[in-house]
Motif scaffolding. Structure first.
Motif, PDB file in Angstrom:
ATOM      1  N   ALA A   1      44.779  52.783  35.865  1.00  0.00           N
ATOM      2  CA  ALA A   1      43.717  51.888  35.680  1.00  0.00           C
ATOM      3  C   ALA A   1      43.824  50.369  36.273  1.00  0.00           C
ATOM      4  O   ALA A   1      42.815  49.954  36.637  1.00  0.00           O
ATOM      5  N   MET A   2      45.311  49.750  36.168  1.00  0.00           N
ATOM      6  CA  MET A   2      45.403  48.532  37.020  1.00  0.00           C
ATOM      7  C   MET A   2      44.945  48.723  38.264  1.00  0.00           C
ATOM      8  O   MET A   2      44.533  47.965  39.106  1.00  0.00           O
ATOM      9  N   SER A   3      45.581  49.817  39.070  1.00  0.00           N
ATOM     10  CA  SER A   3      44.957  50.094  40.384  1.00  0.00           C
ATOM     11  C   SER A   3      43.825  49.977  40.474  1.00  0.00           C
ATOM     12  O   SER A   3      43.119  49.503  41.478  1.00  0.00           O
ATOM     13  N   SER A   4      42.929  50.694  39.801  1.00  0.00           N
ATOM     14  CA  SER A   4      41.411  50.745  39.973  1.00  0.00           C
ATOM     15  C   SER A   4      40.788  49.260  39.835  1.00  0.00           C
ATOM     16  O   SER A   4      39.914  48.962  40.620  1.00  0.00           O
ATOM     17  N   TRP A   5      41.250  48.735  38.807  1.00  0.00           N
ATOM     18  CA  TRP A   5      40.753  47.315  38.655  1.00  0.00           C
ATOM     19  C   TRP A   5      41.057  46.546  39.738  1.00  0.00           C
ATOM     20  O   TRP A   5      40.247  45.548  40.258  1.00  0.00           O
ATOM     21  N   CYS A   6      42.272  46.421  40.265  1.00  0.00           N
ATOM     22  CA  CYS A   6      42.601  45.419  41.510  1.00  0.00           C
ATOM     23  C   CYS A   6      41.833  45.877  42.680  1.00  0.00           C
ATOM     24  O   CYS A   6      41.423  45.050  43.370  1.00  0.00           O
ATOM     25  N   ASP A   7      41.498  47.283  42.955  1.00  0.00           N
ATOM     26  CA  ASP A   7      40.915  47.860  43.979  1.00  0.00           C
ATOM     27  C   ASP A   7      39.426  47.272  43.810  1.00  0.00           C
ATOM     28  O   ASP A   7      38.727  46.448  44.596  1.00  0.00           O
ATOM     29  N   ASP A   8      38.629  47.232  42.655  1.00  0.00           N
ATOM     30  CA  ASP A   8      37.586  46.953  42.402  1.00  0.00           C
ATOM     31  C   ASP A   8      37.403  45.266  42.630  1.00  0.00           C
ATOM     32  O   ASP A   8      36.421  44.677  42.926  1.00  0.00           O
TER      33      ASP A   8
END
Length: 175
Positions: A35-42
């Motif tokens: 989830a952190m990876s997705s948020w950072c990507d966003d």
């Protein structure tokens, strides 16, 4: 026949239970890091997105190591249900603060397992989890060093961009 069934597992019931709980903790950690990876990507923090994706995979590997150990010792590993994974985070810094908190929680869990292994005299499992205890030194070190970059570099101007760029380079040498 009954005696043979008793010999099916060499894991103490309590140890099997806490190891299955740790399987869940590792799976939860993997999901949080994803989830952190997705948020950072966003948010445009590409290097941090890659870092957290790698962390997610590492936690999944840890989960499977525990899962296989339980089954290999004759116990029954339980595939965990994972819930309450955040989708949004307060800030770039808060993501790393949460990562450090998560790693400190995992360390505490392994310390509890070690304590229970001693109480039940399960030295085989204690030897098995020593790898995880050593791994936690690196996990906490890296999370702390990344958080220190927020203080040293600062978040103003291009600070967050610089921090993001340096995140994958933080490593623990163990010396």
């Amino acid at each position: 026949m009954k005696d043979l069934l008793r010999l099916k597992t060499s894991l103490n019931e309590e140890i099997e239970k806490i190891l299955n709980e740790q399987v869940k903790v590792e799976a939860h950690s993997s999901a949080i890091y994803l989830a952190m990876s997705s948020w950072c990507d966003d948010q445009g923090y590409d290097f941090s997105a890659g870092y957290f994706a790698k962390q997610a995979e590492e936690e999944r590997t840890h989960m499977l190591k525990l899962f296989n150990y339980i089954n290999d010792r004759g116990g029954k590993a339980v595939s965990p249900e994972i819930v309450n994974i955040p989708k949004d985070f307060e800030s770039f810094r808060s993501v790393f603060e949460l990562a450090l908190e998560q790693e400190m929680h995992v360390t505490a869990q392994f310390n509890n397992i070690a304590e229970k292994c001693f109480k039940t005299k399960d030295f085989v499992t204690f030897q098995f989890i020593q790898w995880f205890l050593a791994e936690q030194i690196e996990e906490e070190y890296v999370a702390r060093r990344i958080l220190e970059m927020f203080d040293v570099i600062g978040e103003e101007g291009t600070g967050r961009w610089e921090i993001d760029k340096h995140v994958p380079k933080v490593a623990y040498s163990g010396e």
